[in-house]
Design a protein around this motif. Structure first.
Motif, PDB file in Angstrom:
ATOM      1  N   ALA A  92      29.622 -10.262  35.760  1.00  0.00           N
ATOM      2  CA  ALA A  92      30.212 -11.158  36.760  1.00  0.00           C
ATOM      3  C   ALA A  92      30.259 -10.473  38.129  1.00  0.00           C
ATOM      4  CB  ALA A  92      31.612 -11.572  36.324  1.00  0.00           C
ATOM      5  N   ASP A  93      30.632  -9.201  38.143  1.00  0.00           N
ATOM      6  CA  ASP A  93      30.694  -8.457  39.409  1.00  0.00           C
ATOM      7  C   ASP A  93      29.303  -8.318  40.027  1.00  0.00           C
ATOM      8  OD1 ASP A  93      33.403  -8.175  39.077  1.00  0.00           O
ATOM      9  OD2 ASP A  93      33.310  -6.082  38.397  1.00  0.00           O
ATOM     10  N   LYS A  94      28.303  -8.087  39.179  1.00  0.00           N
ATOM     11  CA  LYS A  94      26.938  -7.934  39.680  1.00  0.00           C
ATOM     12  C   LYS A  94      26.468  -9.197  40.378  1.00  0.00           C
ATOM     13  CE  LYS A  94      22.643  -6.471  40.013  1.00  0.00           C
ATOM     14  NZ  LYS A  94      22.248  -5.409  40.979  1.00  0.00           N
ATOM     15  N   TYR A  95      26.816 -10.369  39.788  1.00  0.00           N
ATOM     16  CA  TYR A  95      26.375 -11.639  40.362  1.00  0.00           C
ATOM     17  C   TYR A  95      27.403 -12.232  41.331  1.00  0.00           C
ATOM     18  CZ  TYR A  95      22.321 -11.745  37.311  1.00  0.00           C
ATOM     19  OH  TYR A  95      21.122 -11.459  36.715  1.00  0.00           O
ATOM     20  N   GLU A  96      28.480 -11.487  41.544  1.00  0.00           N
ATOM     21  CA  GLU A  96      29.520 -11.877  42.506  1.00  0.00           C
ATOM     22  C   GLU A  96      30.049 -13.280  42.211  1.00  0.00           C
ATOM     23  OE1 GLU A  96      27.849 -11.316  46.392  1.00  0.00           O
ATOM     24  OE2 GLU A  96      27.913  -9.118  46.236  1.00  0.00           O
ATOM     25  N   VAL A  97      30.391 -13.510  40.925  1.00  0.00           N
ATOM     26  CA  VAL A  97      30.980 -14.785  40.518  1.00  0.00           C
ATOM     27  C   VAL A  97      32.384 -14.543  39.979  1.00  0.00           C
ATOM     28  CG1 VAL A  97      28.743 -15.820  39.982  1.00  0.00           C
ATOM     29  CG2 VAL A  97      30.003 -14.633  38.184  1.00  0.00           C
ATOM     30  N   ASP A  98      33.165 -15.612  39.880  1.00  0.00           N
ATOM     31  CA  ASP A  98      34.528 -15.503  39.357  1.00  0.00           C
ATOM     32  C   ASP A  98      34.508 -15.110  37.881  1.00  0.00           C
ATOM     33  OD1 ASP A  98      35.579 -16.198  41.795  1.00  0.00           O
ATOM     34  OD2 ASP A  98      35.755 -18.333  41.297  1.00  0.00           O
ATOM     35  N   PHE A  99      35.638 -14.614  37.420  1.00  0.00           N
ATOM     36  CA  PHE A  99      35.773 -14.197  36.022  1.00  0.00           C
ATOM     37  C   PHE A  99      37.164 -14.622  35.511  1.00  0.00           C
ATOM     38  CE2 PHE A  99      36.192 -10.800  32.672  1.00  0.00           C
ATOM     39  CZ  PHE A  99      35.078 -11.164  31.927  1.00  0.00           C
ATOM     40  N   PRO A 100      37.387 -15.943  35.411  1.00  0.00           N
ATOM     41  CA  PRO A 100      38.732 -16.456  35.123  1.00  0.00           C
ATOM     42  C   PRO A 100      39.068 -16.517  33.627  1.00  0.00           C
ATOM     43  CG  PRO A 100      37.281 -18.294  35.517  1.00  0.00           C
ATOM     44  CD  PRO A 100      36.435 -17.042  35.663  1.00  0.00           C
ATOM     45  N   ILE A 101      38.803 -15.436  32.874  1.00  0.00           N
ATOM     46  CA  ILE A 101      39.013 -15.508  31.432  1.00  0.00           C
ATOM     47  C   ILE A 101      40.483 -15.648  31.047  1.00  0.00           C
ATOM     48  CG2 ILE A 101      36.911 -14.219  30.932  1.00  0.00           C
ATOM     49  CD1 ILE A 101      38.788 -11.842  30.165  1.00  0.00           C
ATOM     50  N   ILE A 102      41.395 -15.267  31.930  1.00  0.00           N
ATOM     51  CA  ILE A 102      42.814 -15.384  31.586  1.00  0.00           C
ATOM     52  C   ILE A 102      43.306 -16.834  31.627  1.00  0.00           C
ATOM     53  CG2 ILE A 102      43.353 -13.054  32.401  1.00  0.00           C
ATOM     54  CD1 ILE A 102      44.643 -14.343  34.874  1.00  0.00           C
ATOM     55  N   GLU A 103      42.445 -17.750  32.093  1.00  0.00           N
ATOM     56  CA  GLU A 103      42.854 -19.148  32.182  1.00  0.00           C
ATOM     57  C   GLU A 103      42.856 -19.862  30.834  1.00  0.00           C
ATOM     58  OE1 GLU A 103      44.039 -20.440  34.954  1.00  0.00           O
ATOM     59  OE2 GLU A 103      43.710 -18.496  35.945  1.00  0.00           O
ATOM     60  N   GLY A 104      42.322 -19.245  29.799  1.00  0.00           N
ATOM     61  CA  GLY A 104      42.300 -19.877  28.478  1.00  0.00           C
ATOM     62  C   GLY A 104      42.058 -18.840  27.395  1.00  0.00           C
ATOM     63  N   ILE A 105      42.282 -19.225  26.161  1.00  0.00           N
ATOM     64  CA  ILE A 105      42.165 -18.292  25.038  1.00  0.00           C
ATOM     65  C   ILE A 105      40.748 -18.253  24.447  1.00  0.00           C
ATOM     66  CG2 ILE A 105      42.764 -19.917  23.177  1.00  0.00           C
ATOM     67  CD1 ILE A 105      44.562 -17.658  22.038  1.00  0.00           C
ATOM     68  N   ASP A 106      39.894 -19.206  24.801  1.00  0.00           N
ATOM     69  CA  ASP A 106      38.582 -19.297  24.168  1.00  0.00           C
ATOM     70  C   ASP A 106      37.723 -18.043  24.343  1.00  0.00           C
ATOM     71  OD1 ASP A 106      36.805 -21.034  22.588  1.00  0.00           O
ATOM     72  OD2 ASP A 106      35.498 -20.868  24.328  1.00  0.00           O
ATOM     73  N   PRO A 107      37.679 -17.409  25.527  1.00  0.00           N
ATOM     74  CA  PRO A 107      36.885 -16.173  25.642  1.00  0.00           C
ATOM     75  C   PRO A 107      37.346 -15.090  24.667  1.00  0.00           C
ATOM     76  CG  PRO A 107      37.404 -17.026  27.814  1.00  0.00           C
ATOM     77  CD  PRO A 107      38.219 -17.837  26.841  1.00  0.00           C
ATOM     78  N   LEU A 108      38.665 -14.966  24.491  1.00  0.00           N
ATOM     79  CA  LEU A 108      39.189 -13.985  23.547  1.00  0.00           C
ATOM     80  C   LEU A 108      38.777 -14.328  22.115  1.00  0.00           C
ATOM     81  CD1 LEU A 108      40.950 -11.566  22.760  1.00  0.00           C
ATOM     82  CD2 LEU A 108      42.934 -13.109  22.787  1.00  0.00           C
ATOM     83  N   LEU A 109      38.881 -15.610  21.746  1.00  0.00           N
ATOM     84  CA  LEU A 109      38.479 -16.035  20.405  1.00  0.00           C
ATOM     85  C   LEU A 109      36.991 -15.752  20.165  1.00  0.00           C
ATOM     86  CD1 LEU A 109      40.363 -19.439  20.004  1.00  0.00           C
ATOM     87  CD2 LEU A 109      40.962 -17.249  18.979  1.00  0.00           C
ATOM     88  N   THR A 110      36.187 -15.997  21.179  1.00  0.00           N
ATOM     89  CA  THR A 110      34.748 -15.737  21.071  1.00  0.00           C
ATOM     90  C   THR A 110      34.486 -14.257  20.822  1.00  0.00           C
ATOM     91  OG1 THR A 110      34.211 -17.599  22.527  1.00  0.00           O
ATOM     92  CG2 THR A 110      32.540 -15.889  22.285  1.00  0.00           C
ATOM     93  N   LYS A 238      45.598  -5.683  29.928  1.00  0.00           N
ATOM     94  CA  LYS A 238      44.151  -5.496  30.028  1.00  0.00           C
ATOM     95  C   LYS A 238      43.437  -6.689  30.684  1.00  0.00           C
ATOM     96  CE  LYS A 238      43.751  -1.422  28.187  1.00  0.00           C
ATOM     97  NZ  LYS A 238      43.248  -0.273  28.986  1.00  0.00           N
ATOM     98  N   LYS A 239      44.218  -7.612  31.247  1.00  0.00           N
ATOM     99  CA  LYS A 239      43.697  -8.724  32.028  1.00  0.00           C
ATOM    100  C   LYS A 239      42.866  -9.693  31.191  1.00  0.00           C
ATOM    101  CE  LYS A 239      43.494  -5.751  36.118  1.00  0.00           C
ATOM    102  NZ  LYS A 239      42.647  -5.172  37.183  1.00  0.00           N
ATOM    103  N   ILE A 240      43.245  -9.815  29.894  1.00  0.00           N
ATOM    104  CA  ILE A 240      42.525 -10.719  29.009  1.00  0.00           C
ATOM    105  C   ILE A 240      43.267 -12.042  28.859  1.00  0.00           C
ATOM    106  CG2 ILE A 240      41.605 -10.988  26.662  1.00  0.00           C
ATOM    107  CD1 ILE A 240      41.416  -7.919  26.539  1.00  0.00           C
ATOM    108  N   GLN A 241      44.604 -12.007  28.916  1.00  0.00           N
ATOM    109  CA  GLN A 241      45.433 -13.204  28.833  1.00  0.00           C
ATOM    110  C   GLN A 241      46.518 -13.144  29.888  1.00  0.00           C
ATOM    111  OE1 GLN A 241      45.388 -16.074  26.089  1.00  0.00           O
ATOM    112  NE2 GLN A 241      43.417 -15.386  26.873  1.00  0.00           N
TER     113      GLN A 241
END
Length: 242
Positions: A92-110, A238-241
């Motif tokens: 995400a940093d390389k492509y300079e895009v947002d990384f809003p994973i704390i907005e939901g639990i699905d990234p963690l479940l994945t 750890k900025k995950i949730q």
């Protein structure tokens, strides 16, 4: 049906006693790690990392935190499987895009699902080599201390450990819940509580020495306690949730 893989799947069991003098070869370790890395993964994202803990001083610290699992030191190798979204943050940093994973639990479940699939492949690979293994989910009890031991950055979450070695005690294949409590065709169909009572009887006859309660009582008691909130705080730190 005569099938070696099916036999392996249907006779898989957990081992906790290992030959302390047995040294896992580098070739065996690589077979296990390669099998784990080839496990199914969502969109080929591979949202996990595997830590191979060989250092006896680190393993001694792990046992000190979790004395009920001395095999973490006595096994040939101890692996820690970590849900890894740090790699995704780098992208995400390389492509300079947002990384809003704390907005939901699905990234963690994945990430946790990918990690669990890799872990399962590792257990099967170990058994195919004539070795044994045991999953250690209780490392999450000391999740922050273990994270520090491993020097984990943000966006990484230890899911479970795995001891692997040459078993010294033969284990029986543990009975599972009846199919009607686990498998549903098309839609959920409730089942009579007698299904669980029947399983309690089965496990009582199985008489595993380490069990002090019947199956249903064990989990009634476990879930009557408040969950391990250290995990919640760790995920926030750890900025995950949120």
């Amino acid at each position: 049906m005569n099938n070696q893989m099916l036999d392996l799947l249907q006779t898989r069991r957990t081992y906790r006693d290992f030959d302390e003098n047995y040294q896992l070869s580098e070739e065996e370790l690589q077979v296990i790690l390669s099998a784990a890395r080839q496990a199914p993964t969502w969109m080929n994202g591979q949202f996990y990392s595997i830590f191979v803990v060989k250092d006896s001083s680190i393993r001694e610290k792990l046992v000190a935190m979790n004395p009920g699992n001395p095999h973490m030191l006595k096994s040939s190798v101890f692996l820690i499987f970590v849900a890894d979204l740090n790699r995704s943050k780098k992208v995400a940093d390389k492509y300079e895009v947002d990384f809003p994973i704390i907005e939901g639990i699905d990234p963690l479940l994945t990430a946790v699902t990918d990690t669990a699939l890799a872990m399962n492949s590792a257990t099967l690979a170990a058994e195919s080599l004539g070795l044994g293994s045991v999953i250690v989910g209780s490392i999450r009890k000391d999740i922050d201390a273990i994270s520090q031991l491993l020097n984990l950055p943000d966006y990484m979450f230890p899911v479970a450990g795995m001891s692997i070695g040459k078993p010294t005690v033969e284990m029986k294949v543990k009975p599972r819940l009846p199919e009607e409590a686990i498998v549903f065709y098309d839609t959920f169909k409730d089942y009579d509580y007698q299904v669980i009572e029947k399983y309690d009887e089965t496990m009582d006859k199985f008489a595993e020495a380490r069990e002090t309660k019947i199956w249903s009582q064990k989990f009634a008691d476990y879930f009557s306690q408040k969950p391990n909130t250290a995990v919640d705080q760790f995920l926030k730190d750890k900025k995950i949730q949120k």
